[in-house]
Design a protein around this motif. Structure first.
Motif, PDB file in Angstrom:
ATOM      1  N   ILE A 113      -8.523   6.800  56.136  1.00 49.43           N
ATOM      2  CA  ILE A 113      -7.419   7.184  55.249  1.00 49.43           C
ATOM      3  C   ILE A 113      -7.955   7.608  53.886  1.00 49.43           C
ATOM      4  CG2 ILE A 113      -5.432   6.276  53.984  1.00 49.43           C
ATOM      5  CD1 ILE A 113      -4.803   4.572  56.433  1.00 49.43           C
TER       6      ILE A 113
ATOM      7  N   GLU B  15       2.584   8.810  55.850  1.00 49.62           N
ATOM      8  CA  GLU B  15       1.646   9.578  55.022  1.00 49.62           C
ATOM      9  C   GLU B  15       1.747   9.172  53.558  1.00 49.62           C
ATOM     10  OE1 GLU B  15       1.066  13.797  57.414  1.00 49.62           O
ATOM     11  OE2 GLU B  15       2.857  13.525  56.164  1.00 49.62           O
TER      12      GLU B  15
ATOM     13  N   ASP C  75      -0.208   6.045  53.336  1.00 56.19           N
ATOM     14  CA  ASP C  75      -1.639   6.362  53.397  1.00 56.19           C
ATOM     15  C   ASP C  75      -2.120   6.930  52.067  1.00 56.19           C
ATOM     16  OD1 ASP C  75      -1.556   5.536  55.996  1.00 56.19           O
ATOM     17  OD2 ASP C  75      -1.620   7.542  56.874  1.00 56.19           O
TER      18      ASP C  75
END
Length: 407
Positions: free
Chosen positions: A124, A149, A152
């Motif tokens: 990540i 996302e 992340d």
């Protein structure tokens, strides 16, 4: 990850060496060599004794005794197989603990070391540039980060800022992500870091002020207003500065100030901008709240709210104002939620606050108003909430409500 495995291999090897050295040294002290040395010393001592006994006449045949002594010395030499077995045992004594160290080290790490999570975290972190480009993509390209996302991106940003704490742009980006996720603790903390690094940067000042404005702490809100007013006094003013000031003024029922800020925004963007009409509607709403709109008296309800003497309000509560039919039906025709501020205060409800599809507030001939201080933000729970309600009045008449009862 390659460096990690190399480092673990070196550490495990060192551990094996420290375990093997004492075992090898101990075996060397008990080796067959030590036994041979003892036998040789005993043989030399016995030869000296035989020589003395021969001189004294106590021994008749010295050579025969020496031959017997040599034979006994040869008999005490261990067999070759036993020597080999001893060496094998010595090797096993070193090899078995070393194997156990390797197996236990990597086995325990595989069980409790969260290797998969560490690998995921590093993947990540390596994906930070792609996630940042996707986040900063121009509007209209259909690119939007998913919730995963966004998580992340937050994790990778935190990792980067751990190693590069002087990156003010990174702190600013993390703060904006916190604002987007309504994570005020992250937003305020990140913006504070960015502001400490670049206190004169306009974007950072604006971001920090926005985060403080959404905080529940009154001191944070006051600091935000001071920063925004300072930004508004510059030669060039970002449109977002006026927007935040207008929003704050409207929430605090300072409607004229909100109108002034929105009109400044209209002057900056011009009538051809799509946002111009939205600002016009906001101005009209504020004017109705002031009772200045042309239809305010006829199509809206102006409610003045005050508190009873025994009422104590929690800091995180909200104010809910609802308009009902004159018979007091539980289902409101219109309702609005406001943050707590100073009392008495006046609010105005109109058709934009209607709750029932196809039925407007302006359709009512008569009505009543209920006002409740909601402690937990859940309209379904009322236990312990303070409230008040008005008598039935005609539409367009001003309403006064005193909050003095408790569920």
């Amino acid at each position: 990850m390659t460096l990690f495995w190399i480092a673990t291999l070196i550490l495990v090897t060192i551990a094996c060496v420290f375990i093997a050295i004492p075992l090898i040294q101990r075996k060397a002290n008990n080796d067959t060599v030590l036994r041979d040395e003892l036998n040789k010393a005993f043989y030399k001592d016995r030869l000296s004794e035989l020589e003395e006994e021969t001189q004294e006449g106590l021994v008749g045949d010295q050579s025969e005794l020496i031959a017997d002594l040599k034979q006994s010395l040869l008999d005490d030499i261990p067999e070759q197989g036993k020597a080999v077995e001893a060496r094998q045992m010595s090797t096993l004594a070193v090899l078995i603990p070393s194997v156990l160290v390797v197996v236990l080290s990597y086995g325990l790490y595989a069980k409790f070391g969260y290797y998969d999570k560490v690998e995921q975290w590093q993947n990540i972190s390596a994906n930070l540039p792609d996630l940042t480009r996707k986040l900063m993509a121009p509007a209209g390209q259909g690119v939007q980060l998913t919730d995963q996302e966004m998580q992340d991106l937050t994790l990778s940003l935190r990792t980067r800022l751990y190693y590069q704490p002087e990156d003010s742009t990174g702190w600013l980006l993390l703060g904006r992500i916190g604002l987007a996720n309504r994570d005020m603790q992250t937003a305020v903390g990140a913006m504070k870091h960015a502001y400490a690094l670049e206190p004169t940067d306009g974007d950072i000042q604006l971001g920090y002020a926005q985060a403080l404005m959404l905080s529940d702490d009154e001191m944070d809100q006051n600091q935000a207003r001071t920063m925004l007013e300072r930004l508004a006094s510059r030669d060039y003013v970002d449109l977002r500065v006026y927007s935040l000031l207008a929003f704050d003024a409207f929430e605090r029922a300072e409607y004229q100030a909100a109108i002034d800020y929105w009109r400044r925004m209209q002057q900056m963007i011009g009538p051809n901008d799509a946002r111009y009409q939205m600002l016009t509607r906001s101005i009209a709403s504020a004017e109705r709240s002031l009772g200045q709109g042309s239809d305010a008296a006829a199509d809206s309800v102006q409610v003045t709210i005050s508190l009873g003497g025994n009422v104590s309000l929690p800091a995180d509560a909200v104010l809910i104002v609802s308009v009902h039919t004159a018979d007091g039906a539980p289902m409101p025709v219109a309702a609005a939620r406001y943050p707590l501020s100073q009392f008495p205060r006046t609010v105005v409800l109109d058709d934009s606050n209607s709750m029932i599809q196809g039925r407007k507030l302006s359709d009512l001939d008569s009505l009543m108003v209920r006002v409740r201080v909601d402690r937990d933000g859940n309209v379904a729970t009322k236990q312990g909430d303070w409230f008040g309600e008005s008598e039935a009045v005609n539409l367009g008449q001003p309403v006064e409500v005193v909050i003095d009862k408790q569920y």
